[in-house]
Design an enzyme around this catalytic site. Structure first.
Site, mmCIF file in Angstrom:
data_model
loop_
_atom_site.group_PDB
_atom_site.id
_atom_site.type_symbol
_atom_site.label_atom_id
_atom_site.label_comp_id
_atom_site.label_asym_id
_atom_site.label_seq_id
_atom_site.Cartn_x
_atom_site.Cartn_y
_atom_site.Cartn_z
ATOM 1 N N SER A 189 0.824 -1.202 0.000
ATOM 2 C CA SER A 189 0.000 0.000 0.000
ATOM 3 C C SER A 189 0.868 1.265 0.000
ATOM 4 O O SER A 189 1.723 1.421 -0.860
ATOM 5 C CB SER A 189 -0.949 -0.059 1.210
ATOM 6 O OG SER A 189 -1.821 1.024 1.215
ATOM 7 N N ASP A 341 -9.573 -2.344 -5.828
ATOM 8 C CA ASP A 341 -8.598 -1.521 -5.116
ATOM 9 C C ASP A 341 -8.513 -0.150 -5.775
ATOM 10 O O ASP A 341 -8.298 -0.049 -6.986
ATOM 11 C CB ASP A 341 -7.233 -2.222 -5.158
ATOM 12 C CG ASP A 341 -6.179 -1.461 -4.373
ATOM 13 O OD1 ASP A 341 -6.497 -0.406 -3.795
ATOM 14 O OD2 ASP A 341 -5.029 -1.929 -4.345
ATOM 15 N N HIS A 371 -7.891 -4.329 -1.488
ATOM 16 C CA HIS A 371 -6.775 -3.564 -0.908
ATOM 17 C C HIS A 371 -6.524 -3.983 0.546
ATOM 18 O O HIS A 371 -7.456 -4.285 1.276
ATOM 19 C CB HIS A 371 -7.099 -2.066 -0.954
ATOM 20 C CG HIS A 371 -5.942 -1.195 -0.582
ATOM 21 N ND1 HIS A 371 -4.940 -0.894 -1.473
ATOM 22 C CD2 HIS A 371 -5.611 -0.582 0.574
ATOM 23 C CE1 HIS A 371 -4.043 -0.134 -0.880
ATOM 24 N NE2 HIS A 371 -4.420 0.079 0.363
#
Ligand SMILES: *[C@@H]1O[C@H](CO)[C@@H](O)[C@H](O)[C@H]1NC(C)=O
Ligand SMILES: *[C@@H]1O[C@H](CO)[C@@H](O)[C@H](O)[C@H]1NC(C)=O
Ligand SMILES: *[C@@H]1O[C@H](CO)[C@@H](O)[C@H](O)[C@H]1NC(C)=O
Length: 432
Positions: A189, A341, A371
């Site tokens: 991320s 995502d 995600h």
């Protein structure tokens, strides 16, 4: 008492409301994903209410939840775990206990958390780093960095870079028994943003002798200049991370101004002088056709926002904005993207840009991925998807030293390829 009961009742209603939102049909463990998503959205809602009521800041409330999940540095039968500091940056080190004839590979792991939250102490990251050390017989460095909004850009980058630079020194590598030719940097991320940015700086810095051999970017965020890509439209109200929350957190990272956040929501936050950068994030060229869908590309609206920040144009915040000569020196790269995502397209576009300049890239796309799944590998919020991503991507086995480890087969770059497990699409340049 009645007040507490009332609050609890309200929370249950909220949770029930969120849990009823349908999830895409191909998602694994749909009820767990719904529960997790409902949990996150309930926290988001409560944090927003607290902030509006003046009780505490949004991020203070969310941080309390994150800290409930912290672990201590505990060694086990396979791995020695200690905490120390590299150039004053806190790190947690994992070293395999078994003896090694030769220096080991190393993996530097930078955690996600939207620059505002998280730590290597998080249960899932501790689990991941411990597992990587044991499985790859690697020295693993989990590093922390200062968090927003107390510390804004570029503090997060500077801390990560300082710790990595410290680690890459001869005497430090020798102290920890690390082979300087087999160093990987990985992040998930917004930790992927930092991993990508640090790699660019290390590879292009003449003062740093030892370089990164492999970067592994797991559902990374790689640009902030276009906030209306196909993935942003597809996942505007998506699972785990909605567009609005993403933009709120990015704004906390960059500025205290609330008007900026509104401008980013409208995708009108960039100044006139940024026009030359949009070719680097032109999704009508850089995204494979399938993911462009029927969306129509429109030129960015520039110069509308009076508070635009230089940070938006900085490659340390948006590694996708590096030019081709800066990308050419990058090491072998592993990129993992997830379908559901918000930042999906960033990974696709970085893959295209790196491949265009001849960098070796392996790209896995999870058609059923969401995600943040790596943060959910330990009970009670435990997703099988997280373990799949771990198995797939925490296995970036670095090139073995000549003549050694022959028994691992001749494939030198990634773990042996056991076919493509459920839902994984491996995208080769020819199929894009
Ligand atoms: C993006 O690509 C399209 C072609 O698909 C082109 O017409 C447009 O000018 C490009 N825009 C930028 C900013 O690069
Ligand atoms: C930006 O500033 C200019 C001149 O200072 C002003 O005319 C314009 O209305 C401002 N725009 C916004 C969006 O605040
Ligand atoms: C790429 O960026 C670097 C650093 O800003 C600059 O020195 C270089 O001239 C640029 N190269 C090209 C081809 O634009």
């Amino acid at each position: 008492m009645t007040f507490k009961a009332l609050c609890l009742g309200l929370l249950c209603v909220l949770f029930a409301f969120y849990i009823c939102v349908p999830v895409p049909g191909n998602i694994e463990e749909p009820w767990k994903v719904r529960a997790l998503d409902a949990f996150i959205k309930t926290i988001d809602f409560v944090a927003t209410c607290f902030e509006n009521a003046g009780i505490m800041k949004y991020e203070e409330f969310v941080s309390i939840i994150f800290k409930l999940d912290h672990t201590d540095p505990l060694s086990d039968e396979h791995v020695t775990v200690i905490e120390t500091a590299f150039a004053d940056i806190p790190v947690r080190l994992y070293t395999p206990k078994r003896k090694s004839e030769m220096p080991r590979r190393a993996v530097i792991y930078i955690h996600g958390g939207a620059f505002c939250f998280g730590s290597f102490k998080q249960m899932s990251f501790d689990f991941l780093n411990r597992w990587t050390a044991n499985k790859l017989d690697a020295v693993v460095v989990g590093l922390d960095y200062r968090l927003a909004p107390q510390h804004q850009f570029p503090a997060q980058f500077e801390d990560s870079f300082a710790a990595v630079k410290f680690f890459l020194q001869d005497e430090v590598l020798t102290k920890y028994g690390v082979d300087p030719t087999r160093i990987c940097i990985a992040g998930d991320s917004f930790g992927g943003t930092l991993a990508a940015a640090v790699t660019q700086q290390v590879q292009n810095n003449l003062e740093i002798q030892h370089k990164i051999k492999l970067q592994a970017l797991l559902y990374p965020s790689l640009q902030l200049i276009d906030s209306y890509l196909p993935a942003h439209r597809d996942n505007e109200y998506g699972l785990i991370l909605t567009r609005k929350t993403g933009i709120k957190l990015i704004s906390l990272y960059l500025t205290a101004s609330e008007t900026l956040s509104l401008a980013v929501l409208r995708n009108q936050h960039m100044p006139l002088e940024s026009a030359h950068l949009f070719k680097f994030v032109n999704w009508s060229i850089l995204l494979p056709k399938k993911y462009r869908k029927d969306y129509v590309y429109t030129e960015p609206v520039l110069g509308r926002c009076n508070h635009s920040l230089p940070a938006f144009m900085d490659i340390r915040a948006s590694p996708l904005l590096a030019n081709d000569s800066q990308l050419r020196n990058l090491p072998s790269t592993y990129i993992l993207t997830c379908q559901y995502d918000l930042v999906r397209d960033d990974g696709f576009m970085y893959t295209s840009r790196l491949q265009n300049v001849g960098v070796q890239v392996t790209h896995d796309h999870l058609e059923d991925g969401i995600h943040g799944a790596l943060s959910f590998m330990t009970s009670p919020l435990h997703l099988h998807l997280g373990l799949r991503i771990k198995d797939r991507s925490a296995l970036p086995v670095l090139p073995s030293r000549k003549g050694r480890e022959k028994h691992h087969g001749k494939k030198d770059y990634f773990a042996p390829d056991h076919g493509h497990p459920r839902g994984i699409l491996r995208l080769h340049p020819s199929t894009r």
